[in-house]
Scaffold this active site. Sequence first.
Site, mmCIF file in Angstrom:
data_model
loop_
_atom_site.group_PDB
_atom_site.id
_atom_site.type_symbol
_atom_site.label_atom_id
_atom_site.label_comp_id
_atom_site.label_asym_id
_atom_site.label_seq_id
_atom_site.Cartn_x
_atom_site.Cartn_y
_atom_site.Cartn_z
ATOM 1 N N ARG A 1 -5.999 -2.578 10.089
ATOM 2 C CA ARG A 1 -6.522 -3.947 10.069
ATOM 3 C C ARG A 1 -6.058 -4.758 11.273
ATOM 4 O O ARG A 1 -6.807 -5.578 11.793
ATOM 5 C CB ARG A 1 -6.087 -4.659 8.780
ATOM 6 C CG ARG A 1 -6.918 -4.308 7.575
ATOM 7 C CD ARG A 1 -6.487 -5.110 6.371
ATOM 8 N NE ARG A 1 -5.099 -4.855 6.002
ATOM 9 C CZ ARG A 1 -4.438 -5.544 5.070
ATOM 10 N NH1 ARG A 1 -5.030 -6.553 4.460
ATOM 11 N NH2 ARG A 1 -3.189 -5.225 4.774
ATOM 12 N N ASP B 1 2.483 -0.253 12.274
ATOM 13 C CA ASP B 1 2.424 -1.524 12.995
ATOM 14 C C ASP B 1 3.700 -2.350 12.902
ATOM 15 O O ASP B 1 3.683 -3.547 13.212
ATOM 16 C CB ASP B 1 1.244 -2.360 12.485
ATOM 17 C CG ASP B 1 1.325 -2.640 10.983
ATOM 18 O OD1 ASP B 1 2.177 -2.030 10.309
ATOM 19 O OD2 ASP B 1 0.517 -3.452 10.498
ATOM 20 N N ARG C 1 0.685 -5.169 -5.946
ATOM 21 C CA ARG C 1 0.775 -6.462 -5.269
ATOM 22 C C ARG C 1 1.290 -7.472 -6.290
ATOM 23 O O ARG C 1 0.844 -7.481 -7.435
ATOM 24 C CB ARG C 1 -0.594 -6.903 -4.757
ATOM 25 C CG ARG C 1 -1.333 -5.843 -3.943
ATOM 26 C CD ARG C 1 -0.763 -5.659 -2.564
ATOM 27 N NE ARG C 1 -1.550 -4.698 -1.784
ATOM 28 C CZ ARG C 1 -1.259 -4.323 -0.558
ATOM 29 N NH1 ARG C 1 -0.202 -4.831 0.051
ATOM 30 N NH2 ARG C 1 -2.003 -3.443 0.088
ATOM 31 N N ASP D 1 5.072 -5.010 6.261
ATOM 32 C CA ASP D 1 5.552 -6.346 6.605
ATOM 33 C C ASP D 1 5.485 -7.323 5.440
ATOM 34 O O ASP D 1 6.359 -8.173 5.280
ATOM 35 C CB ASP D 1 4.819 -6.888 7.830
ATOM 36 C CG ASP D 1 3.322 -7.034 7.613
ATOM 37 O OD1 ASP D 1 2.796 -6.467 6.636
ATOM 38 O OD2 ASP D 1 2.670 -7.715 8.421
ATOM 39 N N ASP E 1 -0.222 2.257 8.841
ATOM 40 C CA ASP E 1 -0.752 1.614 10.052
ATOM 41 C C ASP E 1 0.177 1.726 11.258
ATOM 42 O O ASP E 1 -0.246 1.474 12.383
ATOM 43 C CB ASP E 1 -1.047 0.136 9.786
ATOM 44 C CG ASP E 1 -2.281 -0.070 8.926
ATOM 45 O OD1 ASP E 1 -3.021 0.915 8.716
ATOM 46 O OD2 ASP E 1 -2.497 -1.195 8.450
ATOM 47 N N GLY F 1 0.820 -1.205 0.000
ATOM 48 C CA GLY F 1 0.000 0.000 0.000
ATOM 49 C C GLY F 1 0.851 1.251 0.000
ATOM 50 O O GLY F 1 1.879 1.316 0.677
ATOM 51 N N THR G 1 4.336 2.465 5.842
ATOM 52 C CA THR G 1 2.975 1.958 5.993
ATOM 53 C C THR G 1 2.215 2.865 6.945
ATOM 54 O O THR G 1 2.739 3.213 8.012
ATOM 55 C CB THR G 1 2.953 0.507 6.520
ATOM 56 O OG1 THR G 1 1.612 0.145 6.885
ATOM 57 C CG2 THR G 1 3.845 0.337 7.735
#
Length: 347
Positions: free
Chosen positions: A198, A156, A98, A129, A154, A37, A152
Amino acid sequence: MTDLPVTEPLLFNLDEPTPAHPNPAGIRRVAVLTSGGDAPGMNAAVRAVVRTGAQQGVEVVGVRRGFSGLHRGELTLLGPRDVANIIQRGGTILLTARSHSWRSPEGRARGAQVLRDWNVDGLIVIGGDGSFHGAHLLQEEHGIPVIGVPGTIDNDLYGTDHTIGYFTAVETALDAVDKLRDTGASHERIFVIEVMGRHAGHIALDVAVAGGAEEVFIPEDHKPVDSAVQVVQESVRKGKKGSIVIVAEGYAGGAQGVADAITAGTGLETRVSILGHIQRGGSPVSSDRILASRLGEAAVYALMDGQRGVMVGRTAGGITYTPLHETWENRKDVSRDLYRCARTLSV
């Protein structure tokens, strides 16, 4: 995770050229790609890689469309002028995609051969990741040194305080929350707002605190959706005209489930707003530009130092190296203090 040694501050004569960084690994050409992303600030990281390379006599090859483009040979040499005027742009000029073919040993073997054909000494992967998994396998199977740069929204990834794109995503979501709060108060309505995340609630938690939300639901906490009913009822009792509830997309009950529980439990009008991919776009805020610039520079230096199979991150203001496999094997928790703060200030 390894901290780099602390050195005494140096005073530079600005009229002198940038000092040469040691290059014991003998790096002469590196490739850089963005994968997964997109995140605001990726362009700033690409720019930093290219310009650091130019300063240090290292050629930089840009790979278009991530790993998908790598195994198809979509590579081009990049110079300082090729990355001019991109630091303020969202998305990624290298494009991203992707790649299903990269999941196979044959696809990775093809990508490795392309890098060898281009005489690439190391690969810098800007992504999350999933991208780091692909980079790790490339190095393990074909011996090509790889360095990860955390890109990213997120936030995370273990091994860095923040990831590229996170600050901008929070600001974008917060701007939407502020606007929805205005209309919610005008109509005395409850807004349940879903933000990205997510597997992690970092965005949701920051937006909840900064946006003055009455309640927040994150994947790390499995509290039932019914807990929102009591919060809203208490808000109404205290005279609040509208309420904001923030839900991370990875929360098991979902934004619609939270909204349905509030309507069923209170009879009040509720609206669901899913912010979605709007959080990925837009010009990166200054914090993301600075973080991306710092990490892009550090990625080139890491390859020159002989590092391989690590992510460059920033922790407590300093640059750190974390083995790629640790970035997904270790969990990065949300701030429990901030979570408590969100609950405390919702009264």
